[in-house]
Design an enzyme around this catalytic site. Sequence first.
Site, short mmCIF file in Angstrom:
data_model
loop_
_atom_site.label_atom_id
_atom_site.label_comp_id
_atom_site.label_asym_id
_atom_site.label_seq_id
_atom_site.Cartn_x
_atom_site.Cartn_y
_atom_site.Cartn_z
CE LYS A 16 -2.36 -0.68 3.78
NZ LYS A 16 -1.80 -1.98 4.21
NE ARG A 91 -3.32 -0.55 10.47
CZ ARG A 91 -2.32 -0.02 9.77
NH1 ARG A 91 -2.42 1.19 9.29
NH2 ARG A 91 -1.23 -0.71 9.56
NE ARG A 130 7.65 -2.57 5.25
CZ ARG A 130 6.38 -2.23 5.41
NH1 ARG A 130 5.58 -2.12 4.37
NH2 ARG A 130 5.90 -2.03 6.61
NE ARG A 163 7.30 0.01 9.66
CZ ARG A 163 6.10 0.04 9.09
NH1 ARG A 163 5.96 0.55 7.87
NH2 ARG A 163 5.05 -0.42 9.71
NE ARG A 174 2.84 -4.23 11.02
CZ ARG A 174 3.81 -4.05 10.12
NH1 ARG A 174 4.99 -4.57 10.31
NH2 ARG A 174 3.58 -3.33 9.06
P1 AMP Z 1 1.75 1.03 8.91
O1 AMP Z 1 2.94 1.87 8.61
O2 AMP Z 1 0.51 1.46 8.18
O3 AMP Z 1 2.03 -0.44 8.75
O4 AMP Z 1 1.40 1.26 10.47
C1 AMP Z 1 2.33 0.92 11.46
C2 AMP Z 1 1.64 0.87 12.82
O5 AMP Z 1 1.12 2.16 13.15
C3 AMP Z 1 0.46 -0.07 12.94
O6 AMP Z 1 0.85 -1.42 13.17
C4 AMP Z 1 -0.29 0.53 14.13
O7 AMP Z 1 0.39 0.25 15.35
C5 AMP Z 1 -0.11 2.03 13.88
N1 AMP Z 1 -1.20 2.54 13.02
C6 AMP Z 1 -1.09 3.02 11.75
N2 AMP Z 1 -2.28 3.39 11.28
C7 AMP Z 1 -3.19 3.13 12.26
C8 AMP Z 1 -4.59 3.28 12.36
N3 AMP Z 1 -5.32 3.75 11.35
N4 AMP Z 1 -5.18 2.91 13.53
C9 AMP Z 1 -4.46 2.46 14.56
N5 AMP Z 1 -3.14 2.26 14.52
C10 AMP Z 1 -2.50 2.60 13.38
#
Ligand code: AMP
Length: 217
Positions: A16, A91, A130, A163, A174
Amino acid sequence: MATSFIVLLGPPGVGKGTQAKILAERTGLVHISSGDLFRENMKNQTELGKLAQSYMNKGELVPDDVTIAMIRDRLSRPDCGAGAILDGFPRTTAQADALTKMLADFGGDVDKVPYVTAPESALVARLSGRWTCRAKGHVFHEKNNPPMQAAVCDFDGSELYQRDDDKSDTVIRRIQIYLEQTAPLIAYYRQRGKLIEINGAQSIEEVAKSLLSALKN
Ligand code: AMP
């Protein structure tokens, strides 16, 4: 002026972030990544960053109220006047309801929800290989999309790092959280006639082409 708010939906590791960056470049819309906003706050050690870190490191979701307030603030900035590509938000169903309300306040609506799919086995492999750039969050993969020079970002020369939440135990958590809390949004947006399925198990360029043609129609 007509706005265009696009929600990119799909499991962690489906690409994404990579696709959102390409779409933003090619459509001129702003890319808003909730994960990047949290990481930015973590880097700057803000109160929001400290709070988010405790959830992110476990692969859990940051609470809805905090996340919704952060996105509302971001969407209220002038660069979102024409719309935005939302990556990682919403989410949960509560976040999706809140998004509809906030966009209505700004005179807009969610227009299209491309749902990018890939088999679960591919997701773990993609996340654990990644590497992310420190400066701007550009993303590489050691096998599928390697940088020209190891550990250096092709775009801005900054260091690439893995990360904390891309390490294997957290990756599995996740994906589990995604299935429990985020996957219901597939039906949510399908019922509202906004969902467009996109096969994410293709090359980066092929996925980008599929997305662009889906958004044009
Ligand atoms: P991402 O970079 O989108 O994979 O997000 C990394 C982490 O940020 C996730 O595993 C959550 O801990 C937090 N996070 C990102 N977006 C959201 C969201 N919309 N709601 C809650 N937690 C989020």
